[in-house]
Design a protein around this motif. Sequence first.
Motif, PDB file in Angstrom:
ATOM      1  N   GLN A 292      44.801 -10.663   9.238  1.00 50.71           N
ATOM      2  CA  GLN A 292      45.562 -10.709  10.514  1.00 50.71           C
ATOM      3  C   GLN A 292      46.638 -11.964  10.211  1.00 50.71           C
ATOM      4  N   LEU A 293      46.218 -13.136   9.718  1.00 49.99           N
ATOM      5  CA  LEU A 293      47.108 -13.936   9.437  1.00 49.99           C
ATOM      6  C   LEU A 293      48.161 -13.716   8.538  1.00 49.99           C
ATOM      7  N   PHE A 294      47.774 -13.028   7.440  1.00 47.26           N
ATOM      8  CA  PHE A 294      48.786 -12.853   6.338  1.00 47.26           C
ATOM      9  C   PHE A 294      49.600 -11.784   6.817  1.00 47.26           C
ATOM     10  N   LEU A 295      49.079 -10.890   7.498  1.00 51.10           N
ATOM     11  CA  LEU A 295      49.995  -9.645   8.099  1.00 51.10           C
ATOM     12  C   LEU A 295      51.105 -10.194   8.981  1.00 51.10           C
ATOM     13  N   ASP A 296      50.665 -11.008  10.096  1.00 50.80           N
ATOM     14  CA  ASP A 296      51.514 -11.547  11.073  1.00 50.80           C
ATOM     15  C   ASP A 296      52.708 -12.479  10.014  1.00 50.80           C
ATOM     16  N   ASN A 297      52.070 -13.285   9.127  1.00 49.61           N
ATOM     17  CA  ASN A 297      53.043 -13.923   8.418  1.00 49.61           C
ATOM     18  C   ASN A 297      53.984 -13.253   7.510  1.00 49.61           C
ATOM     19  N   LEU A 298      53.704 -12.020   7.045  1.00 52.40           N
ATOM     20  CA  LEU A 298      54.316 -11.116   6.253  1.00 52.40           C
ATOM     21  C   LEU A 298      55.534 -10.494   6.948  1.00 52.40           C
ATOM     22  N   SER A 299      55.097  -9.946   8.479  1.00 54.58           N
ATOM     23  CA  SER A 299      56.327  -9.778   9.348  1.00 54.58           C
ATOM     24  C   SER A 299      57.172 -10.744   9.557  1.00 54.58           C
ATOM     25  N   ARG A 300      56.561 -12.045   9.765  1.00 59.77           N
ATOM     26  CA  ARG A 300      57.719 -12.909  10.000  1.00 59.77           C
ATOM     27  C   ARG A 300      58.639 -13.328   8.856  1.00 59.77           C
ATOM     28  N   TYR A 301      57.835 -13.406   7.457  1.00 63.45           N
ATOM     29  CA  TYR A 301      58.594 -13.347   6.429  1.00 63.45           C
ATOM     30  C   TYR A 301      59.804 -12.610   6.480  1.00 63.45           C
ATOM     31  N   LEU A 302      59.407 -11.190   6.546  1.00 61.17           N
ATOM     32  CA  LEU A 302      60.495 -10.123   6.494  1.00 61.17           C
ATOM     33  C   LEU A 302      61.622 -10.242   7.431  1.00 61.17           C
ATOM     34  N   GLU A 303      61.264 -10.848   8.571  1.00 63.14           N
ATOM     35  CA  GLU A 303      62.277 -11.168   9.634  1.00 63.14           C
ATOM     36  C   GLU A 303      62.934 -12.434   9.708  1.00 63.14           C
ATOM     37  N   ASN A 304      62.798 -13.144   8.613  1.00 62.87           N
ATOM     38  CA  ASN A 304      63.420 -14.791   8.383  1.00 62.87           C
ATOM     39  C   ASN A 304      62.855 -15.227   9.610  1.00 62.87           C
ATOM     40  N   GLN A 305      61.665 -15.336  10.178  1.00 64.20           N
ATOM     41  CA  GLN A 305      61.239 -16.111  11.202  1.00 64.20           C
ATOM     42  C   GLN A 305      60.239 -17.096  10.550  1.00 64.20           C
ATOM     43  N   PRO A 306      60.273 -18.404  11.437  1.00 59.68           N
ATOM     44  CA  PRO A 306      58.997 -19.325  10.826  1.00 59.68           C
ATOM     45  C   PRO A 306      57.720 -18.825  10.614  1.00 59.68           C
TER      46      PRO A 306
END
Length: 317
Positions: A292-306
């Motif tokens: 869950q943590l990785f997938l949430d961060n991957l979404s953020r990464y792809l959207e240039n979010q912190p």
Amino acid sequence: MKIIMPDFVLPSVAEQTCALLETCDFVTINSEGQLSGEIAGAEVFMLPWQLAPEMLQTILALPTLRWVHTMSAGVDHALNALRDQEGLLITNASGVFDIPIAETVLGYMLAIVKRFPEFLTQQQARQWQLLRLRELRGLTVGIVGLGSIGQEIAQRCQALGMRVYATRRHAERGAAHVDVLLSNEALPELLAASDFVVLAVPLTAETTGLIGAAELQQMSADAWLINIARGAVVDEAALIAALQSGEIGGAALDVFATEPLPPDSALWTLPNVIITPHNAWSTPHARDRQAQLFLDNLSRYLENQPLRNVIDLQRGY
Ligand code: GLV
């Protein structure tokens, strides 16, 4: 996007990762450190605990690499190698292991006041002998390092009616579930007040050897030291001396200066020591929480979010 990750993680994230990406290309690492394919061009790396240093260097040196996510909460094992590579985004698994570790700490404390180790010894000898027991209620726990694991411990201790002391770097920020919140400099006050001193700090230059002979002397003679942080936070030779001389009541240890704990360590033979083999993190929910943590961060990464859990390499955690 090419992602390098441990083979045991892939099944729990593959489908959802590919749903987020135009192209998904995985290279896995197995427990022997063998790669399933060509790593050139990888952008993301999920770093397993204690990867061989040569392999770590090789992957971190990839010019295309942008983001490293550690599967451990502590990044001390990879810190020097990570520091050598500028411009990498680094995140850790903070939060994933809070609950199992906090429950292990409660388990140690209950085992100590309810004297389970002695009852097990009696049981093996078919011996029926009553022992005087204590209550956790009214005892004081001192949590050194009030990060996400420390806060989870504080909450549980307070729920049991214990008095909670804690140190944190920014005491002025306050904290829930803590009766006495102190700055790091006020560690002696925490040591003197506590029936249980729980070490929950990350291992950094500042916390290496934080608990030495002088600090052990500041603890009361029946207080126990609980270490679920890293072995190197404690001067292990000084701890052994304090346990042997009765300067402190005992120690419950999940982490050690050298792991596995060498067979000739005096810690194995001391009656007032509980040893668990760097195992406090274990839970059936670890894989789901990691995913869950990785997938949430991957979404953020792809959207240039912190991203969540970004590591500050200067601070070391
Ligand atoms: C294990 O000790 C971790 O840091 O996650």
